[in-house]
Design a protein around this motif. Structure first.
Motif, short mmCIF file in Angstrom:
data_model
loop_
_atom_site.label_atom_id
_atom_site.label_comp_id
_atom_site.label_asym_id
_atom_site.label_seq_id
_atom_site.Cartn_x
_atom_site.Cartn_y
_atom_site.Cartn_z
N VAL B 42 52.75 84.34 18.38
CA VAL B 42 53.38 85.30 17.47
C VAL B 42 54.31 84.58 16.48
CG1 VAL B 42 54.85 87.34 17.34
CG2 VAL B 42 53.24 87.10 19.22
N VAL B 43 55.13 83.68 17.05
CA VAL B 43 56.19 83.04 16.24
C VAL B 43 55.61 82.13 15.15
CG1 VAL B 43 58.10 81.38 16.34
CG2 VAL B 43 57.96 83.21 18.01
N VAL B 44 54.63 81.28 15.51
CA VAL B 44 54.12 80.31 14.52
C VAL B 44 53.44 81.02 13.34
CG1 VAL B 44 52.51 78.37 14.16
CG2 VAL B 44 54.02 78.39 16.13
N ILE B 77 52.61 71.32 15.55
CA ILE B 77 53.23 72.07 16.66
C ILE B 77 52.19 72.34 17.74
CG2 ILE B 77 54.30 74.27 17.30
CD1 ILE B 77 55.52 74.37 14.49
N LEU B 78 50.99 72.77 17.31
CA LEU B 78 49.91 73.10 18.26
C LEU B 78 49.53 71.88 19.10
CD1 LEU B 78 47.68 75.14 19.16
CD2 LEU B 78 46.24 74.17 17.37
N MET B 79 49.28 70.74 18.43
CA MET B 79 48.81 69.57 19.16
C MET B 79 49.91 69.01 20.07
SD MET B 79 45.83 69.73 18.20
CE MET B 79 45.22 68.56 19.39
N LEU B 80 51.15 69.03 19.57
CA LEU B 80 52.25 68.51 20.40
C LEU B 80 52.49 69.42 21.60
CD1 LEU B 80 54.62 67.27 17.60
CD2 LEU B 80 53.47 65.88 19.29
N TYR B 81 52.33 70.74 21.40
CA TYR B 81 52.47 71.67 22.53
C TYR B 81 51.38 71.40 23.56
CZ TYR B 81 53.48 75.79 25.21
OH TYR B 81 53.84 76.63 26.24
N ARG B 82 50.20 71.08 23.07
CA ARG B 82 49.07 70.76 23.95
C ARG B 82 49.35 69.49 24.75
NH1 ARG B 82 46.11 69.10 27.18
NH2 ARG B 82 44.17 67.99 26.87
N ILE B 83 49.99 68.49 24.08
CA ILE B 83 50.30 67.22 24.76
C ILE B 83 51.43 67.43 25.78
CG2 ILE B 83 51.22 64.89 24.39
CD1 ILE B 83 49.81 64.95 21.62
N ASP B 84 52.49 68.09 25.32
CA ASP B 84 53.64 68.35 26.19
C ASP B 84 54.37 69.58 25.65
OD1 ASP B 84 56.01 68.40 27.53
OD2 ASP B 84 56.60 66.34 27.09
N HIS B 94 62.05 71.22 14.57
CA HIS B 94 61.96 70.22 13.48
C HIS B 94 61.34 70.85 12.24
CE1 HIS B 94 61.86 66.79 16.66
NE2 HIS B 94 63.07 67.18 16.40
N TYR B 95 60.35 71.71 12.45
CA TYR B 95 59.67 72.38 11.32
C TYR B 95 60.65 73.30 10.58
CZ TYR B 95 56.64 75.89 9.11
OH TYR B 95 56.05 76.76 8.22
N PHE B 370 53.77 65.36 8.27
CA PHE B 370 53.85 66.78 8.66
C PHE B 370 53.35 67.06 10.08
CE2 PHE B 370 52.80 66.76 4.05
CZ PHE B 370 54.04 67.15 3.57
N VAL B 371 52.60 66.12 10.69
CA VAL B 371 51.95 66.44 11.97
C VAL B 371 52.62 65.72 13.15
CG1 VAL B 371 49.75 66.46 13.22
CG2 VAL B 371 49.75 66.80 10.76
N SER B 372 52.88 64.42 13.00
CA SER B 372 53.42 63.65 14.13
C SER B 372 54.78 64.17 14.57
CB SER B 372 53.58 62.19 13.73
OG SER B 372 52.34 61.59 13.56
N SER B 373 55.12 63.86 15.82
CA SER B 373 56.41 64.32 16.35
C SER B 373 57.56 63.51 15.74
CB SER B 373 56.38 64.18 17.87
OG SER B 373 57.38 63.38 18.33
#
Lengths: 48, 412
Positions: B42-44, B77-84, B94-95, B370-373
């Motif tokens: 919802v938030v993203v 955000i999606l990929m980083l959430y998937r990683i951890d 950060h966004y 824009f993508v990396s942590s």
């Protein structure tokens, strides 16, 4: 400004070529290295 | 076209973005059962809609550019959430901070008129910032590029990117090329002392692109490339970690369990992804040591496949082309060069990191924009997008003034 605009256009063409190189080499590299991965001893060790 | 017409034209793109991220987070919810995914579903998408509407409505930002940047940030955000999951939540903050930096940069470029004193101050401050890691920096992966102040750690070379763009474009527009080159040279020297060769490479190519756009002189570029080749050779012979990275690039399989581990794992992840990917949350790229930073593109390719990776590269290309349009529309030399610098920096950063991951060039430690942590990297990337948006806003102001003058002329 007209000269600068044409310089910018040339720069953008070079940048587009770099991106095209990324896509082209990416597909080639992944396939080539992929073949190497599937025939490597690391993979056979994992499969075993 | 009216503002309403433009807004309607962009609507399908925004709906597609929102639907993509809503489905992606719901898919992660189904796979992991973590209820935080429901919150993010919802938030993203809500943040994407809100930021696209608010920033473009109240700060005169280019909607397409904003949507493309937002898509990449949400992908991070999606990929980083998937990683951890914790990393994903951090990246959301950060966004949000990055959006504030973007708005600040738009307002700064749009309303700033007293440049000379400010440029001098920024030049001094940036050199002090770059000297900080040399004196009391922390060494990570061979480069001493981080400064730790209590609980906060940051990479000074990231905010200095913005200062470099502003100072070099200002100096070049005032025909002070020697000052621009000398300032860039000192920055590069300080980065070499930090052993941060990846960022040095980015600074170098950005300044070269701005110089070429200003002068159109091939001779100057050849001289610059020759100087760069000498610096690269010096870097290679002086720093052991650079030598090792080149050797690993030539044949990572020779030492696949140790020095070549990261590159080999990245290649394996990309090969396993194939054309269509292994599916979100079903990939096996988490063995890559730097999956969250440098190697996030390999994780994207592993889970979404080569087709989606090409789409991501196309999005970066669209950002570059939009930037080219903004640079060519500008009637001021300084803002035109500033826009070229922004797109040059973003394009080279994308090329250097993706090129390193696919083994086209030796790997250097830079982030995927824009993508990396990372907070500093996100703030810098959003700041660059903000500078570009600021130039666009100025272009529109000039166009509006011209139209206004033309109308009053016709009326008279």
């Amino acid at each position: 400004m007209k000269r600068i605009r044409s310089n910018i256009l040339r720069v953008s063409l070079v940048l587009c070529l770099l991106f095209a190189l990324l896509v082209g080499y990416g597909m080639y590299s992944v396939n080539r290295e992929g073949n190497r991965w599937f025939s490597s001893s690391m993979n056979s060790a994992l499969v075993r | 076209m009216t503002n309403m017409g433009k807004r309607r034209k962009m609507m399908p793109l925004l709906i597609a973005e929102v639907a993509f991220y809503c489905c992606a987070f719901l898919m992660l919810l189904a796979r992991t059962g973590n209820l935080q995914c429901l919150l993010l579903a919802v938030v993203v998408p809500a943040a994407l809609c809100l930021s696209t509407y608010v920033v473009s409505r109240f700060f005169a930002a280019d909607r397409l550019l904003l949507m493309l940047v937002n898509f990449l940030c949400a992908l991070g955000i999606l990929m980083l959430y998937r990683i951890d999951p914790e990393l994903g939540m951090q990246q959301t903050l950060h966004y949000a901070a990055g959006l504030l930096v973007m708005v600040a940069c738009i307002l700064f470029v749009k309303h700033m008129h007293r440049w000379p004193l400010l440029i001098l101050l920024m030049m001094g401050a940036s050199l002090v910032l770059l000297a900080m890691p040399v004196v009391f920096g922390r060494e990570i992966n061979g480069a001493k590029a981080w400064v730790v102040l209590g609980p906060v750690s940051f990479q000074p070379s990231e905010p200095v990117k913005l200062v470099l763009l502003l100072c070099v474009s200002y100096a070049l527009s005032r025909r002070k090329r020697v000052i621009a080159i000398a300032y860039a040279g000192v920055c590069l020297g300080l980065l070499m002392l930090q052993k941060d060769l990846g960022t040095a490479l980015l600074y170098y190519f950005t300044v070269l692109i701005m110089l070429y756009s200003d002068t159109g002189s091939l001779m100057l570029i050849l001289l610059g490339l020759a100087a760069g080749a000498v610096a690269a050779y010096l870097g290679y012979s002086m720093f052991a970690h650079v030598k090792m990275r080149v050797a690993v690039w030539q044949d990572p399989w020779k030492d696949a369990d140790h020095y070549g581990y990261q590159i080999v794992q990245g290649l394996i992840a990309m090969v396993n992804g194939g054309f269509w990917g292994m599916g979100l949350g079903a990939g096996n790229a988490l063995r890559i040591p730097e999956a969250r930073n440098d190697y996030i593109f390999a994780v994207i390719m592993n889970e979404f496949g080569m087709i989606f990776a090409v789409v991501v590269i196309a999005i970066y290309l669209l950002i570059v082309l939009r930037g080219v349009m903004i640079a060519r529309r500008s009637t001021s030399l300084m803002y035109s060069l500033l826009a070229v610098g922004c797109i040059g920096l973003l394009a080279m950063q994308t090329f250097v990191i993706i090129g390193g991951i696919i083994k086209l060039i030796p790997l250097t430690g830079v982030t995927l924009p824009f993508v990396s942590s990372g907070g500093s990297a996100m703030a810098a990337s959003m700041g660059i997008a903000g500078l570009l948006q600021g130039v666009d806003a100025r272009n529109r102001d000039v166009l509006y003034e011209d139209e206004h003058i033309a109308e009053s002329g016709v009326g008279a």
